[in-house]
Design a protein around this motif. Structure first.
Motif, PDB file in Angstrom:
ATOM      1  N   TYR A  49      -6.929  -4.565  -1.573  1.00  0.00           N
ATOM      2  CA  TYR A  49      -6.477  -3.855  -2.768  1.00  0.00           C
ATOM      3  C   TYR A  49      -7.409  -4.217  -3.916  1.00  0.00           C
ATOM      4  O   TYR A  49      -7.676  -5.399  -4.149  1.00  0.00           O
ATOM      5  CB  TYR A  49      -5.045  -4.291  -3.080  1.00  0.00           C
ATOM      6  CG  TYR A  49      -4.488  -3.915  -4.433  1.00  0.00           C
ATOM      7  CD1 TYR A  49      -3.878  -2.689  -4.625  1.00  0.00           C
ATOM      8  CD2 TYR A  49      -4.533  -4.802  -5.504  1.00  0.00           C
ATOM      9  CE1 TYR A  49      -3.325  -2.353  -5.853  1.00  0.00           C
ATOM     10  CE2 TYR A  49      -3.986  -4.482  -6.730  1.00  0.00           C
ATOM     11  CZ  TYR A  49      -3.384  -3.256  -6.904  1.00  0.00           C
ATOM     12  OH  TYR A  49      -2.834  -2.935  -8.114  1.00  0.00           O
ATOM     13  N   TRP A  69      -5.612   1.093  -1.229  1.00  0.00           N
ATOM     14  CA  TRP A  69      -5.806   0.037  -0.232  1.00  0.00           C
ATOM     15  C   TRP A  69      -6.754   0.516   0.855  1.00  0.00           C
ATOM     16  O   TRP A  69      -6.880   1.699   1.123  1.00  0.00           O
ATOM     17  CB  TRP A  69      -4.474  -0.372   0.377  1.00  0.00           C
ATOM     18  CG  TRP A  69      -3.560  -1.105  -0.569  1.00  0.00           C
ATOM     19  CD1 TRP A  69      -2.858  -0.576  -1.608  1.00  0.00           C
ATOM     20  CD2 TRP A  69      -3.259  -2.504  -0.567  1.00  0.00           C
ATOM     21  NE1 TRP A  69      -2.135  -1.548  -2.246  1.00  0.00           N
ATOM     22  CE2 TRP A  69      -2.356  -2.744  -1.618  1.00  0.00           C
ATOM     23  CE3 TRP A  69      -3.649  -3.572   0.244  1.00  0.00           C
ATOM     24  CZ2 TRP A  69      -1.850  -4.005  -1.897  1.00  0.00           C
ATOM     25  CZ3 TRP A  69      -3.136  -4.822  -0.032  1.00  0.00           C
ATOM     26  CH2 TRP A  69      -2.248  -5.033  -1.095  1.00  0.00           C
ATOM     27  N   SER A  72      -7.206   4.037  -6.652  1.00  0.00           N
ATOM     28  CA  SER A  72      -6.846   2.720  -7.163  1.00  0.00           C
ATOM     29  C   SER A  72      -5.335   2.571  -7.111  1.00  0.00           C
ATOM     30  O   SER A  72      -4.609   3.508  -6.779  1.00  0.00           O
ATOM     31  CB  SER A  72      -7.348   2.535  -8.598  1.00  0.00           C
ATOM     32  OG  SER A  72      -6.791   3.535  -9.439  1.00  0.00           O
ATOM     33  N   PRO A  83       0.817  -1.212   0.000  1.00  0.00           N
ATOM     34  CA  PRO A  83       0.000   0.000   0.000  1.00  0.00           C
ATOM     35  C   PRO A  83       0.857   1.272   0.000  1.00  0.00           C
ATOM     36  O   PRO A  83       1.889   1.337   0.656  1.00  0.00           O
ATOM     37  CB  PRO A  83      -0.791  -0.086   1.311  1.00  0.00           C
ATOM     38  CG  PRO A  83      -0.688  -1.502   1.746  1.00  0.00           C
ATOM     39  CD  PRO A  83       0.624  -1.994   1.232  1.00  0.00           C
ATOM     40  N   PRO A 109      -1.595   1.558  -5.906  1.00  0.00           N
ATOM     41  CA  PRO A 109      -0.967   1.585  -4.579  1.00  0.00           C
ATOM     42  C   PRO A 109      -1.659   2.509  -3.588  1.00  0.00           C
ATOM     43  O   PRO A 109      -1.557   2.320  -2.387  1.00  0.00           O
ATOM     44  CB  PRO A 109       0.459   2.070  -4.888  1.00  0.00           C
ATOM     45  CG  PRO A 109       0.705   1.616  -6.295  1.00  0.00           C
ATOM     46  CD  PRO A 109      -0.612   1.778  -6.986  1.00  0.00           C
TER      47      PRO A 109
END
Length: 832
Positions: free
Chosen positions: A476, A492, A487, A91, A489
């Motif tokens: 995710y 999360w 959306s 994340p 990284p």
């Protein structure tokens, strides 16, 4: 050229022509009991067959690995088992455990954070973006930072996350130094091999001095006067407990206050005459005898005023002196500081204004604590960068380790404060007016320091879930994220606080998700992780003492309604976790189950391992069990993988804990015999901790292990191993613990790391070449082939096949020194 040409030796080829909604939080931030249990779990996994753990073997493994990585980079040696470039998944918005924050004294845009497991990260724009600076260090357990006050180009970083009362935690490799303003770092030799520097919890530069530094370590308080070349111990507590914190009086540097794991000491003589302040003589103004872990601070505007924040098992309090340590007064009971969740800050402009960060929230006193304490945060409103459901604003996570003010803080026009905790880094522009439901600002912008224990993915990669340290389980969404623009990284999302465990996603319907909290606290989602509910009916061994801190959980690869879980017993559900039943009772001595795998080719075959080294199996779905011995003695069985190839008796790989030899074992006859599969020099595994193992689902001679220092791969079932991250500048999960490897379908291998989030790669069993494909996104896949043979040769892993589409390829001579296959497709490929 032949369509299939096996390449075993060096072949010289001249290639000319041819060829949303958020949820309400429940639970609370972690307490001291959880901290201790986590350390005990960490330590037990890493002890040898005699129950011992030594930093010396860790350092030896690091040295061996550094040599292998350096040689691989020098020779550009090929990667085994098809591994290509790694993609970081995040994340990016959740952050993770931060132990220290440093802000440049002349440039508030320039900041660094230290993360145990994640390393040092740097920002040049006040946290809008971050970049790692220590990825090539031999380890990433950084916990403390300091800058030379005269020459700001010189910086120092301490390593080793100190354990709570045991030898656990994440040991370090001494002190690192930067001479270029924190861009690159190198170890200080005087500290790397000295066991007194395994845990360097605080670094403090002397005011207005060059090259002078104090280091609080597990071996005492050390001082250097030459920039770290030499160190002298100036204080060692009588009980040899860890020195945790140190503060220097800026008006008189001979006055130094020290906090240890149980006491407080003070000197007015610089390096002698240390007087214990926690001697129990409360009648004469001293603090209680050995009250707990102590953080210390000296006010800048009135150096006679000093503070001590004391944490104990479940609570904490604050003590204050106004006469330079002659007497102390309790001024802040019940501050909820415990374990290492204990941060202390005194305003540089107001000696009576203090902040305390404990397990739950940040608390404030404007009168030295005498008038009570006020909450400035609400940890239940933290949710990976956004406010939790029902909260008017985003609030920090809790479990505080650092409170920092930027240069120029004056309490009037500059009132900014930064917080470092188990949820990353946050700040407010006005610490004097903020309240629990104000909007704190999250700075975890692609700050990849989340500590995972496990993970699972849907076959299409549309959803990935993982159990983490103190963020419970995070989700995710690669496809149709419920928050639109959030959306990748930055997208999360987490459910509740607490430590997560293993996870599983129904591969036939990914809306069904199973996650764990510590000690087999199983929850289930029926809406792709948007909400979760307990799924523990019939699980009679849940909670501390009944199940391991991180309990194994697996889904049957042949029937997604069937799951197995391990505690002292082995549990099975056949109705998607509506009900559970025991299929094996506890073993003699009550060991915990630590690993489970189910045979892809025969659902009746199950293998399990225990934390006392025992391995067992069943061939009739648990009706009866057979012990297969202890291939590693009493060492912790960290993982089990069954080769998916159909066989009458399957091949089984078992991995073992401890920095010892023989940590990967293979049996082909149900444990009658075990063979070591750690390779032979120079293509061998170092004697390091191995946490997880997986076969490639299609290329079943390919094997992958996740270790405390990254991923290794083999194309021959462990007879030879290569360090995987040497293919490009994208190093992947290097020098960080990889707790679990798992597959997204049959294409993507995902690494869940304990400190750097998740990474994903595509171990290519076939690499495609087509000169006519000229798009820059070429990756060697069937639909994005490489345009040159050289790119394929440089990329493919040992054992792979290069499929070259017929055409004219004008390329210089090249040397191919890898095992693999070449195949001409849709035309003729001639090699001159």
């Amino acid at each position: 050229m032949q369509n299939h040409q096996r390449l075993w030796l060096i072949v010289l080829l001249t290639v000319c022509v041819v060829a949303t909604a958020a949820r309400a939080q429940t639970g609370r931030a972690e307490d001291e009991e959880t901290l201790l249990a986590r350390d005990e779990y960490w330590l037990k996994k890493r002890t040898d067959q005699f129950g011992n753990f030594s930093m010396n073997v860790v350092l030896l493994a690091k040295q061996q690995l550094e040599g292998k990585v350096a040689e691989a980079r020098r020779l550009r040696t090929p990667q085994d088992a098809g591994i290509s470039n790694w993609e970081w998944l995040g994340p990016g918005n959740a952050g993770g455990r931060i132990q220290d924050i440093l802000i440049h004294p002349n440039d508030p845009n320039l900041m660094w954070i230290a993360s145990p497991g994640g390393g040092i990260w740097r920002t040049t724009n006040s946290g809008i973006s971050w970049s790692p600076t220590t990825d090539l260090a031999p380890m990433l357990s950084f916990v403390s930072l300091a800058m030379d006050e005269i020459n700001n180009q010189f910086m120092y970083a301490g390593t080793g996350e100190y354990g709570r009362g045991i030898t656990g935690g994440l040991p370090g490799a001494g002190i690192f130094k930067s001479s270029d303003g924190g861009i690159s770092w190198f170890p200080l030799p005087a500290t790397t091999t000295n066991p007194a520097f395994h845990f360097v919890t605080r670094l403090v530069s002397y005011p207005a001095s060059a090259n002078r530094l104090l280091a609080a370590t597990n071996g005492g308080l050390f001082r250097t006067t030459d920039g770290g070349s030499q160190w002298t111990r100036i204080f060692a507590p009588a009980s040899n407990e860890q020195v945790l914190d140190v503060a220097i009086n800026r008006s008189n540097v001979n006055r130094i206050l020290v906090g240890t794991a149980s006491d407080v000491y003070f000197t007015t003589a610089g390096d002698t005459n240390w007087i214990r302040q926690t001697d129990g003589d409360t009648a004469h103004g001293k603090m209680p005898l050995s009250p707990g872990r102590c953080r210390v601070a000296i006010a800048q505007t009135n150096t006679n005023i000093m503070y001590v924040s004391i944490s104990n098992r479940m609570d904490g309090d604050v003590w204050r002196t106004t006469n330079g340590g002659a007497t102390w007064t309790e001024t802040g009971a019940g501050t909820k500081a415990n374990g290492d969740n204990n941060a202390l800050w005194v305003s540089p402009t107001d000696a009576d204004y203090i902040l305390i960060g404990g397990t739950d929230d940040l608390m404030q006193s404007s009168n030295g604590g005498s008038g009570g304490w006020f909450h400035l945060t609400d940890w239940q409103c933290y949710q990976n960068g956004w406010a939790a459901w029902g909260c008017p604003g985003f609030s920090p996570h809790g479990d505080y380790h650092a409170i920092v003010s930027p240069p120029g803080y004056d309490g009037v026009t500059n009132k900014k404060i930064y917080l470092g905790n188990d949820g990353g880094i946050q700040y407010t522009n006005d610490i004097l007016t903020i309240h629990p439901h104000s909007e704190w600002i999250n700075l975890a912008h692609n700050l990849g320091i989340t500590q995972f224990y496990s993970g699972a993915a849907s076959p299409d990669g549309g959803m990935i879930v993982g159990g983490t340290q103190d963020l419970y389980n995070v989700n995710y969404y690669a496809l149709n994220p419920p928050w639109g623009q959030y959306s990748g990284p930055q997208g999360w999302w987490n459910y509740v606080y607490g430590d997560g465990g293993y996870a599983a996603i129904d591969y036939t319907n990914p809306k069904y998700v199973y996650v764990e909290s510590q000690y087999l606290g199983l929850d289930k989602s029926q809406d792709s992780g948007m909400t979760y509910h307990p799924a523990r009916n019939g699980l009679l061994e849940v909670g501390k003492g009944n199940a391991p801190f991180v309990a194994p959980l697996v889904m049957d690869p042949n029937n997604s309604h069937v799951l197995l879980a391990g505690s002292r017993s082995i549990w099975r559900t056949t109705d998607s976790a509506a009900n559970w039943n025991a299929i094996r009772s506890p073993r003699p001595g009550n060991p915990f189950c630590s690993a489970i795998d189910i045979y892809k080719s025969n659902t009746n075959i199950i293998w399990i391992g225990y934390d006392n080294g025992l391995v067992s199996y069943t061939t009739n779905n648990g009706s009866s069990w057979t012990d297969a011995g202890k291939p590693g003695g009493t060492r912790f069985v960290t993982d089990i993988a069954i080769n998916p190839t159909p066989m009458a008796i399957p091949e089984v790989i078992v991995t073992l804990g401890g920095y010892s030899a023989g940590n990967v074992q293979l049996t082909t006859n149900n444990g009658v015999n075990w063979s070591e599969r750690t390779g032979t020099p120079p293509h061998n595994l170092p004697a390091l901790q191995v946490n997880t193992v997986r076969f490639h689902p299609l290329m079943t001679s390919w094997l992958y292990v996740g270790t405390d220092f990254g991923v290794f791969a083999s194309d021959d079932k462990g007879l030879n191993w290569n360090v995987s991250p040497n293919n490009s500048d994208n190093e992947g999960p290097l020098n960080t613990p990889v707790e679990e490897l798992f597959w997204q379908g049959t294409s993507h291998l995902i690494a869940a790391t304990h400190g750097r989030g998740m990474y994903r790669c595509v171990p290519l069993q076939i690499v495609y070449v087509d000169k006519t494909y000229t798009n820059p996104d070429a990756d060697g896949s069937e639909f994005k082939p490489y345009p040159t043979v050289k790119q394929a040769v440089d990329t493919y892993g040992l054992g792979a096949l290069i499929s070259i589409k017929g055409n004219t390829y004008d390329e210089p001579a090249m040397i191919i020194n890898k095992r693999g296959y070449l195949k001409a497709t849709n035309g003729t490929v001639r090699i001159h």
